[in-house]
Write a protein that holds these residues in place. Structure first.
Motif, PDB file in Angstrom:
ATOM      1  N   PHE A 134      25.831 -32.547  21.874  1.00  0.00           N
ATOM      2  CA  PHE A 134      26.361 -31.269  21.398  1.00  0.00           C
ATOM      3  C   PHE A 134      27.228 -30.577  22.449  1.00  0.00           C
ATOM      4  O   PHE A 134      28.147 -29.837  22.100  1.00  0.00           O
ATOM      5  N   GLY A 135      26.965 -30.828  23.724  1.00  0.00           N
ATOM      6  CA  GLY A 135      27.853 -30.317  24.767  1.00  0.00           C
ATOM      7  C   GLY A 135      29.227 -30.957  24.664  1.00  0.00           C
ATOM      8  O   GLY A 135      30.257 -30.279  24.782  1.00  0.00           O
ATOM      9  N   ALA A 136      29.247 -32.271  24.409  1.00  0.00           N
ATOM     10  CA  ALA A 136      30.531 -32.960  24.222  1.00  0.00           C
ATOM     11  C   ALA A 136      31.243 -32.447  22.966  1.00  0.00           C
ATOM     12  O   ALA A 136      32.466 -32.250  22.976  1.00  0.00           O
ATOM     13  N   ALA A 137      30.479 -32.215  21.901  1.00  0.00           N
ATOM     14  CA  ALA A 137      31.077 -31.672  20.675  1.00  0.00           C
ATOM     15  C   ALA A 137      31.618 -30.263  20.918  1.00  0.00           C
ATOM     16  O   ALA A 137      32.660 -29.887  20.367  1.00  0.00           O
ATOM     17  N   ALA A 138      30.937 -29.485  21.761  1.00  0.00           N
ATOM     18  CA  ALA A 138      31.419 -28.137  22.087  1.00  0.00           C
ATOM     19  C   ALA A 138      32.730 -28.213  22.871  1.00  0.00           C
ATOM     20  O   ALA A 138      33.662 -27.430  22.617  1.00  0.00           O
ATOM     21  N   LEU A 139      32.830 -29.159  23.795  1.00  0.00           N
ATOM     22  CA  LEU A 139      34.087 -29.322  24.535  1.00  0.00           C
ATOM     23  C   LEU A 139      35.219 -29.738  23.599  1.00  0.00           C
ATOM     24  O   LEU A 139      36.341 -29.247  23.721  1.00  0.00           O
ATOM     25  N   ARG A 140      34.908 -30.598  22.654  1.00  0.00           N
ATOM     26  CA  ARG A 140      35.920 -31.025  21.671  1.00  0.00           C
ATOM     27  C   ARG A 140      36.358 -29.828  20.807  1.00  0.00           C
ATOM     28  O   ARG A 140      37.534 -29.653  20.513  1.00  0.00           O
ATOM     29  N   ALA A 141      35.382 -29.006  20.398  1.00  0.00           N
ATOM     30  CA  ALA A 141      35.709 -27.820  19.603  1.00  0.00           C
ATOM     31  C   ALA A 141      36.522 -26.819  20.422  1.00  0.00           C
ATOM     32  O   ALA A 141      37.433 -26.174  19.897  1.00  0.00           O
ATOM     33  N   LEU A 142      36.216 -26.713  21.713  1.00  0.00           N
ATOM     34  CA  LEU A 142      36.989 -25.830  22.583  1.00  0.00           C
ATOM     35  C   LEU A 142      38.434 -26.314  22.666  1.00  0.00           C
ATOM     36  O   LEU A 142      39.374 -25.520  22.567  1.00  0.00           O
ATOM     37  N   TRP A 143      38.617 -27.615  22.799  1.00  0.00           N
ATOM     38  CA  TRP A 143      39.960 -28.195  22.848  1.00  0.00           C
ATOM     39  C   TRP A 143      40.692 -27.948  21.526  1.00  0.00           C
ATOM     40  O   TRP A 143      41.864 -27.574  21.516  1.00  0.00           O
TER      41      TRP A 143
END
Length: 185
Positions: A71-80
Motif C-alpha cells: 500500500f505504500g507503493a500504491a500510495a507513491l503511484r497515486a501521488l505520481w
C-alpha cells in the motif's frame, strides 16, 4: 479487524465484491479508467484481507509489513498520478490509510492481537475518520442524481461494467468500509 465477527464478515464480503467489480471495470474504458479500476480493485481486495476477523486469521508481523509495503507503493503511484488528475488524491489518502493501518497492526504486540484496543496515532486516525466521513457524505450525495439520471428515459444504456453510478457506489462502499476499519483502530 477487531469487533463483532458478523460485521467483519459482512465487511469482507462487501470489499471482496467491490474488488471483483473493479476488476471487471478494468476490461473497458481508456487507459486511465483501467488504471483507476485496478487501484480500486487493489483497495477492495486489500480491505477484504485486512477485515478478516482476528479470531479466524491473525497474520504474522511480516504479513502486516508486506501489506504496508504494497500500500505504500500504491500510495507513491497515486501521488505520481495526482500530478495529472485530482481524483488520484483520494486514492493517495486511501492507500496511505491502508499503509498506516498495516503499520499499526505490525506494531501491535502479538500477545494482544486478539484484543481490541487503540493502536496507531489517535490524531491521525481521527483525521482519517473526518476525511472518510466527509467523502462518504459527499459521494453519497453525488450518487443519488447519477442513479436517477441513469434510469431517465432517453438516456443511453451502458453496460453494467461502465455505469458511472456503480463505480461511485463502489467508491462509497469502500469509504464506508474504511471508516469501519478505522473505528476499530
Amino acid at each position: 479487524m477487531h469487533g463483532p465477527e458478523s460485521a467483519a464478515w459482512l465487511l469482507v464480503a462487501l470489499c471482496a465484491a467491490t474488488g471483483a467489480y473493479c476488476l471487471l471495470r478494468r476490461r473497458g474504458g481508456d487507459e486511465e479508467q483501467r488504471r483507476t479500476a485496478g487501484a480500486e480493485a487493489l483497495m477492495g481486495f486489500g480491505m477484504a484481507l485486512m477485515a478478516v476477523p482476528a479470531a479466524v486469521l491473525t497474520p504474522p508481523r511480516w504479513a502486516w509489513l508486506a501489506y504496508a509495503t504494497v500500500f505504500g507503493a500504491a500510495a507513491l503511484r497515486a501521488l505520481w498520478a495526482a500530478r495529472h488528475a485530482g481524483h488520484h488524491v483520494h486514492h493517495l489518502v486511501g492507500t496511505s490509510a491502508m499503509a498506516y493501518m498495516s503499520l499499526a497492526m505490525a506494531a501491535r504486540p502479538a500477545a494482544h492481537a486478539h484484543h481490541s484496543g487503540p493502536t496507531g496515532s489517535p490524531a491521525l486516525t481521527a483525521a482519517l475518520v473526518v476525511y472518510f466521513t466527509g467523502y462518504v457524505l459527499w459521494s453519497g450525495l453525488r450518487l443519488v442524481p447519477a442513479a436517477t439520471a441513469a434510469g431517465a428515459p432517453g438516456t443511453e444504456t451502458l453496460a453494467w461494467g461502465r455505469r458511472p453510478e456503480l463505480a461511485r457506489a463502489c467508491r462509497l462502499s469502500m469509504a464506508i468500509g474504511m471508516l469501519a476499519m478505522l473505528f476499530t483502530m
